[in-house]
Every structure is written in C-alpha cells, then in structure tokens.
Motif scaffolding. Sequence first.
Motif, PDB file in Angstrom:
ATOM      1  N   GLU A 108       0.861  -1.176   0.000  1.00 40.54           N
ATOM      2  CA  GLU A 108       0.000   0.000   0.000  1.00 40.54           C
ATOM      3  C   GLU A 108       0.898   1.226   0.000  1.00 40.54           C
ATOM      4  N   ASP A 109       0.568   2.189  -0.809  1.00 40.12           N
ATOM      5  CA  ASP A 109       1.397   3.379  -0.949  1.00 40.12           C
ATOM      6  C   ASP A 109       0.873   4.473  -0.034  1.00 40.12           C
ATOM      7  N   ILE A 142       7.938  -6.829  10.737  1.00 40.05           N
ATOM      8  CA  ILE A 142       7.340  -5.511  10.601  1.00 40.05           C
ATOM      9  C   ILE A 142       7.876  -4.926   9.309  1.00 40.05           C
ATOM     10  N   VAL A 143       6.974  -4.490   8.451  1.00 40.45           N
ATOM     11  CA  VAL A 143       7.348  -3.992   7.137  1.00 40.45           C
ATOM     12  C   VAL A 143       7.008  -2.512   7.032  1.00 40.45           C
ATOM     13  N   LEU A 154       3.559   1.197   9.460  1.00 46.23           N
ATOM     14  CA  LEU A 154       4.187  -0.120   9.482  1.00 46.23           C
ATOM     15  C   LEU A 154       3.124  -1.201   9.440  1.00 46.23           C
ATOM     16  N   GLN A 155       3.461  -2.312   8.806  1.00 51.21           N
ATOM     17  CA  GLN A 155       2.552  -3.456   8.752  1.00 51.21           C
ATOM     18  C   GLN A 155       3.119  -4.571   9.608  1.00 51.21           C
ATOM     19  N   MET A 156       2.305  -5.061  10.542  1.00 52.98           N
ATOM     20  CA  MET A 156       2.695  -6.160  11.417  1.00 52.98           C
ATOM     21  C   MET A 156       2.335  -7.475  10.716  1.00 52.98           C
ATOM     22  N   VAL A 182      15.221   9.807  14.893  1.00 45.97           N
ATOM     23  CA  VAL A 182      14.734  10.601  13.761  1.00 45.97           C
ATOM     24  C   VAL A 182      13.705  11.595  14.311  1.00 45.97           C
ATOM     25  N   PRO A 183      14.153  12.800  14.656  1.00 49.97           N
ATOM     26  CA  PRO A 183      13.247  13.769  15.300  1.00 49.97           C
ATOM     27  C   PRO A 183      12.027  14.150  14.465  1.00 49.97           C
ATOM     28  N   GLU A 184      12.097  13.944  13.162  1.00 52.50           N
ATOM     29  CA  GLU A 184      10.950  14.278  12.301  1.00 52.50           C
ATOM     30  C   GLU A 184       9.771  13.317  12.512  1.00 52.50           C
ATOM     31  N   VAL A 185      10.010  12.165  13.147  1.00 46.04           N
ATOM     32  CA  VAL A 185       8.943  11.204  13.403  1.00 46.04           C
ATOM     33  C   VAL A 185       8.128  11.677  14.593  1.00 46.04           C
ATOM     34  N   THR A 186       6.813  11.785  14.390  1.00 47.67           N
ATOM     35  CA  THR A 186       5.914  12.204  15.473  1.00 47.67           C
ATOM     36  C   THR A 186       5.009  11.074  15.950  1.00 47.67           C
ATOM     37  N   GLU A 187       4.825  10.048  15.098  1.00 44.15           N
ATOM     38  CA  GLU A 187       3.901   8.964  15.434  1.00 44.15           C
ATOM     39  C   GLU A 187       4.194   7.756  14.572  1.00 44.15           C
ATOM     40  N   VAL A 188       3.879   6.565  15.119  1.00 45.93           N
ATOM     41  CA  VAL A 188       3.975   5.325  14.353  1.00 45.93           C
ATOM     42  C   VAL A 188       2.604   4.688  14.367  1.00 45.93           C
ATOM     43  N   ARG A 189       2.138   4.285  13.189  1.00 41.68           N
ATOM     44  CA  ARG A 189       0.808   3.652  13.070  1.00 41.68           C
ATOM     45  C   ARG A 189       0.905   2.306  12.380  1.00 41.68           C
ATOM     46  N   ALA A 190       0.106   1.374  12.837  1.00 38.47           N
ATOM     47  CA  ALA A 190      -0.004   0.067  12.185  1.00 38.47           C
ATOM     48  C   ALA A 190      -1.041   0.142  11.080  1.00 38.47           C
ATOM     49  N   VAL A 191      -0.762  -0.518   9.964  1.00 39.48           N
ATOM     50  CA  VAL A 191      -1.728  -0.586   8.856  1.00 39.48           C
ATOM     51  C   VAL A 191      -2.103  -2.025   8.606  1.00 39.48           C
TER      52      VAL A 191
END
Length: 191
Positions: A108-109, A142-143, A154-156, A182-191
């Motif tokens: 998924e893009d 995790i991809v 990220l995909q689990m 990586v300070p530019e990262v504010t959140e991580v989400r699973a898809v």
Amino acid sequence: MLIETEPTPNPATLKFLPGRTVMESGTRDFATPEEAEVSPLADALFNLGDVTGVFFGRDFISVTAAPGVDWRSLKPDVLAILLDHFSANMPLFHMPSAGFSVPPPEDEDFGDDPEDADIVAQIRELIDTRVRPAVANDGGDIVYRGFKQGKVFLQMQGACSGCPSSSATLKNGIEQLLKHYVPEVTEVRAV
C-alpha cells in the motif's frame, strides 16, 4: 529431522524452526486460505481447518490458530505437515509453469515525499537493523509502508499480527526508538 517449536508473545501463534532456511530472502505472510494457494506448505496448513495465519521467515514458520483452538491438539498435525514437506524437499511455492504465480505481497502506498528521502532512509535502516531482527525472534515481521507528515506506517506480520502486546511494542518500543533517532517522526501507526 527435528523441528523445534517456540512460543511467541501472541498466545494464538507458535513458531516452528525446521533447522534449515525457509525463505532465502524476504518474508511472506498468508492471512487467508486463498492467499495460501500459491504455496503447497501454507495451503496444507490452512487445510487443517484450525489455522488462520501462516508466516514464512528466513528460518522459521509461524502458525496462528483460530480462536478457541487448543495448541495441544493442533501442534502434532502442524508438525506432521512440516516434517512431510521438509523431508521430501518440496518447493515452498508452486512453480509458475504449473499455472500458479507467486505474486509479491501487495504494497500500500502512503505517499513518501521525495523531499523526505533522507528521513525515509534513516527510518528504513533503523527498522531493518534494530526492529526486524528482534521481531523475527518472536515469530513475526514488521514492514515499512510509508512516511507522511511525521507519521510512519508499518505493517505487522506473522505472530505480531493480532498479538495482544503488538500495540504496546509499536508505541512504547518502535515509536520511541524512531522518535529518538529521527526527530521528524511524530507517530507510528499500524496498517
């Protein structure tokens, strides 16, 4: 041939170690019997009827049991299929000449911005060197799927998919690691 088993953090999933390479490169996740039709091994495991997921790692197979299934009754059947498959040196996937193809898993893009190329490279390197090896020890993967406006997608897969502790791993482990480096990262989400 001896196939070892290991528990995973996901109580519905067991990790099976056949003592040999399963996938030469990459991983493959099967979430439905239809997806598993490209692999004789995954197809046979789904045909047991009590299997809801199969994941091929470099040197392991993770198998997820349906809700309410007791691993004490399912484990011998899974081991028998794995022993038969690896003892006979059967292929992991059907050959394209047999009318089957082995399509890559769908990506998924999430629209990586070309201006974020350096950030994306840092994120991918951290995931590949720090996160994926640890997750593989637990029978999953995790991809990376994308980076957009500070959010990493990220995909689990495998044992991580549906694991009760996966959201804690994602937020308390991976998100904190990525934010730190990586300070530019504010959140991580699973898809």
